[in-house]
Design a protein around this motif. Structure first.
Motif, short mmCIF file in Angstrom:
data_model
loop_
_atom_site.label_atom_id
_atom_site.label_comp_id
_atom_site.label_asym_id
_atom_site.label_seq_id
_atom_site.Cartn_x
_atom_site.Cartn_y
_atom_site.Cartn_z
N UNK A 199 6.93 17.56 1.15
CA UNK A 199 6.14 17.75 2.37
C UNK A 199 4.83 16.99 2.30
N UNK A 200 4.14 17.08 1.17
CA UNK A 200 2.89 16.36 1.00
C UNK A 200 3.07 14.85 1.12
N UNK A 201 4.08 14.32 0.46
CA UNK A 201 4.34 12.88 0.52
C UNK A 201 4.74 12.46 1.93
N UNK A 202 5.55 13.26 2.61
CA UNK A 202 6.00 12.92 3.96
C UNK A 202 4.84 12.92 4.95
N UNK A 203 3.97 13.91 4.87
CA UNK A 203 2.83 13.99 5.77
C UNK A 203 1.91 12.80 5.54
N UNK A 204 1.62 12.48 4.30
CA UNK A 204 0.70 11.38 4.00
C UNK A 204 1.32 10.02 4.31
N UNK A 205 2.61 9.85 4.07
CA UNK A 205 3.27 8.58 4.38
C UNK A 205 3.31 8.34 5.88
N UNK A 227 -5.88 9.59 -3.74
CA UNK A 227 -6.45 8.78 -4.82
C UNK A 227 -5.75 7.42 -4.90
N UNK A 228 -4.44 7.41 -4.79
CA UNK A 228 -3.69 6.15 -4.86
C UNK A 228 -3.98 5.27 -3.65
N UNK A 229 -4.13 5.88 -2.47
CA UNK A 229 -4.44 5.11 -1.27
C UNK A 229 -5.85 4.51 -1.37
N UNK A 230 -6.77 5.26 -1.90
CA UNK A 230 -8.13 4.76 -2.09
C UNK A 230 -8.12 3.58 -3.06
N UNK A 231 -7.40 3.72 -4.15
CA UNK A 231 -7.31 2.64 -5.13
C UNK A 231 -6.63 1.41 -4.52
N UNK A 232 -5.56 1.62 -3.75
CA UNK A 232 -4.85 0.49 -3.15
C UNK A 232 -5.74 -0.27 -2.18
N UNK A 233 -6.52 0.44 -1.39
CA UNK A 233 -7.41 -0.24 -0.45
C UNK A 233 -8.56 -0.94 -1.15
N UNK A 293 0.84 -1.20 0.00
CA UNK A 293 0.00 0.00 0.00
C UNK A 293 0.87 1.25 0.00
N UNK A 294 1.90 1.25 0.84
CA UNK A 294 2.80 2.41 0.90
C UNK A 294 3.49 2.65 -0.44
N UNK A 295 3.95 1.59 -1.07
CA UNK A 295 4.61 1.72 -2.37
C UNK A 295 3.65 2.17 -3.46
N UNK A 296 2.42 1.62 -3.43
CA UNK A 296 1.46 1.99 -4.47
C UNK A 296 0.95 3.41 -4.29
N UNK A 297 1.17 4.00 -3.13
CA UNK A 297 0.83 5.42 -2.92
C UNK A 297 2.02 6.32 -3.23
N UNK A 298 3.20 5.88 -2.85
CA UNK A 298 4.40 6.71 -3.01
C UNK A 298 4.81 6.85 -4.48
N UNK A 299 4.66 5.80 -5.26
CA UNK A 299 5.11 5.86 -6.66
C UNK A 299 4.34 6.90 -7.48
N UNK A 300 3.00 6.90 -7.48
CA UNK A 300 2.31 7.93 -8.27
C UNK A 300 2.53 9.33 -7.71
N UNK A 301 2.70 9.43 -6.40
CA UNK A 301 2.96 10.75 -5.80
C UNK A 301 4.32 11.27 -6.23
N UNK A 302 5.30 10.39 -6.32
CA UNK A 302 6.62 10.80 -6.79
C UNK A 302 6.58 11.25 -8.25
N UNK A 303 5.83 10.53 -9.06
CA UNK A 303 5.68 10.92 -10.47
C UNK A 303 5.00 12.28 -10.57
#
Length: 151
Positions: free
Chosen positions: A45-51, A114-120, A8-18
């Protein structure tokens, strides 16, 4: 961290990094070096807060499942306040472009959600505990107990 948590963490971090890389590139073209710096800081900052929120929520679910829903609500409020404080603190900075910072921060948070919702939605997480093998008959049928018995 369990494998589905890491997934889940990876599937959220990858699109956020892109999305962060795209925001930095667009900001660099539109606002120059200060725009790229602001977008970089906003996306990070956004990725760190959400992660951090996702990790805290997953640990809460593992150790204190009865607090999971309440912790989720408190966590989203804390994330919202942390982002609001960051926006207020850097409102008048000249170190980087505040518009690029704000847009990149918003994009990173929205892409993460959006990525976290999709992952879940895609995760195959059991919501019913399967019975142990020793409680079943060899043919797979469940043992029947007399009415009113303790088992």
């Amino acid at each position: 961290m369990q494998s589905n948590d890491a997934r889940t963490l990876l599937s959220c971090a990858a699109p956020t990094a892109v999305a962060g890389v795209v925001a930095v590139a667009v900001s660099a073209v539109v606002a120059g070096g200060k725009g790229a710096l602001g977008a970089t800081f906003g996306a990070l900052l956004g990725a760190a807060v959400m992660a951090t929120g996702l990790i805290v929520l997953e640990r809460t679910a593992k150790h204190l499942p009865q607090l999971f829903q309440m912790m989720g609500l408190v966590l989203y409020m804390a994330q919202f306040l942390l982002v609001a404080v960051a926006l207020a603190v850097f409102r008048d900075t000249t170190l980087f472009s505040t518009k690029a910072f704000g847009v990149a921060l918003l994009v990173a948070v929205l892409v993460w959600i959006a990525a976290q919702t999709r992952a879940h939605m895609k995760a195959k997480i059991l919501y019913v505990q399967p019975e142990a093998e020793d409680e079943r008959k060899p043919g797979g049928a469940k043992k029947s107990a007399p009415a009113g018995s303790a088992s």
